[in-house]
Design an enzyme around this catalytic site. Structure first.
Site: not given
Length: 357
Positions: A276-278, A280-281
């Site tokens: 969910g973390e930007a 990590k994406i």
């Protein structure tokens, strides 16, 4: 009520048929050797015995409840049906014990004869080791050898057997089952306690090399048993080792040549749940864009352009499936998101507007 009684009758019938199969000693041994001692197979023998053990106790509560109280006719019928399941399951458990005793009897007799002919602890050990018949079905011999090697990768041949000789079949089976149990524990830790705890435990047991390529290959091989959310957290983590594993994972994806970028992205994300973390994406999308451009040279002006579009696709998908979103992204919004700095300094679309729309 009638449906429940019918289901109970079906269970009783199935247990009766199973009891006939369990009367074959060789079948039980083959199940254990070819399934429970195979890393890629389920513990069929263990699960069967555990299920029978549980079913053999389901009727106890109903039977105890009958004492001291009157039940209605339907409840009495249901309790009797449950007691019937308990009785059949217990009969199956006893049949398993009898079948294994029958299978082991020749081994015990051969060991006793050998002990009488050559008394002493060494003679007993040799007799027991050499008397164990080898069970094989559909080429399980090579599978067991590989499992035994995996069970003790750092052990020298002198330690493999009990006296410096080659390990017996019983020892190979024990090593294979031990390896599978340790692997199952590591996967359980990965899913419940976090990916790093699971991987650390597997490495400490010698079941997994500490290289990103080896970890990536292991994760892909065991993907059907791993929690996709935990796998996504690992692949998106900021630590250097996790980033290297993520790179190895994406580099190990099938060729993306000739595919639309959204198709390749969908296939990649089918293997794990995007965190969910930007940030990590962002790390995952950056590597994906690099790999996609490598397989499709000339499709984008740069990997940065592919990255911008990939991230925008993720945002568009999130927006489309977010029930609490007050306003949905329109075509113009999506096109505006996919802009990059052009050669002359202005902002230009990463792809022609017609393709973006």
């Amino acid at each position: 009520r009638e449906q429940l009684l019918q289901q109970q009758a079906n269970v009783v019938a199935a247990l009766g048929a199973l009891q006939g199969l369990l009367a074959e000693p060789q079948l039980l041994v083959d199940l254990y050797v070819n399934f429970d001692c195979d890393l890629q197979a389920s513990n069929l023998y263990e699960r069967t015995v555990q299920a029978l053990s549980k079913l053999s106790q389901v009727g106890e509560a109903d039977a105890e409840g009958v004492k001291g109280e009157k039940r209605s006719a339907p409840d009495a019928v249901a309790a009797a049906a449950a007691a019937g399941i308990c009785k059949e399951a217990l009969a199956c458990c006893l049949q398993v014990v009898a079948a294994l005793e029958s299978w082991a009897r020749p081994i015990k007799e051969a060991a006793l004869r050998a002990a009488e002919a050559e008394p002493g602890p060494a003679g007993n050990a040799r007799a027991t080791s050499s008397s164990l018949p080898f069970m094989e079905r559909d080429g399980s011999h090579s599978s067991l050898n590989s499992l035994a090697a995996a069970a003790a990768p750092n052990k020298s041949p002198a330690k493999a057997g009990s006296s410096g000789a080659a390990p017996s079949e019983a020892e190979r089976l024990a090593a294979a089952k031990s390896t599978k149990d340790q692997l199952s524990k590591g996967i359980s830790l990965f899913n419940s306690k976090g990916p790093f705890k699971g991987l650390d435990w597997l490495m400490s047991q010698g079941l997994l090399e500490s290289s990103p390529a080896a970890v990536s290959a292991f994760l892909r091989a065991q993907a059907d048993q791993l929690d996709k959310a935990q796998l996504g957290e690992l692949l998106g983590h900021h630590e250097d080792f996790a980033v290297a594993v993520m790179h190895a994972w994406i580099d190990g994806e099938p060729s993306m040549a000739g595919q639309a970028i959204d198709q390749s992205l969908r296939r990649l994300l089918g293997g794990f749940r995007l965190p969910g973390e930007a940030q990590k994406i962002d790390r995952i999308m950056e590597k994906f864009a690099e790999r996609y451009c490598k397989d499709n040279p000339g499709r984008f002006s740069s990997a940065d352009a592919a990255y911008v579009l990939s991230f925008a696709i993720i945002m568009l998908n999130t927006d489309a499936h977010n029930p609490s979103a007050e306003r949905r992204l329109a075509k113009a919004d999506f096109v505006a998101m996919n802009q990059q700095q052009g050669e002359e300094g202005g902002m230009v679309p990463v792809l022609p507007v017609g393709q973006l729309e």
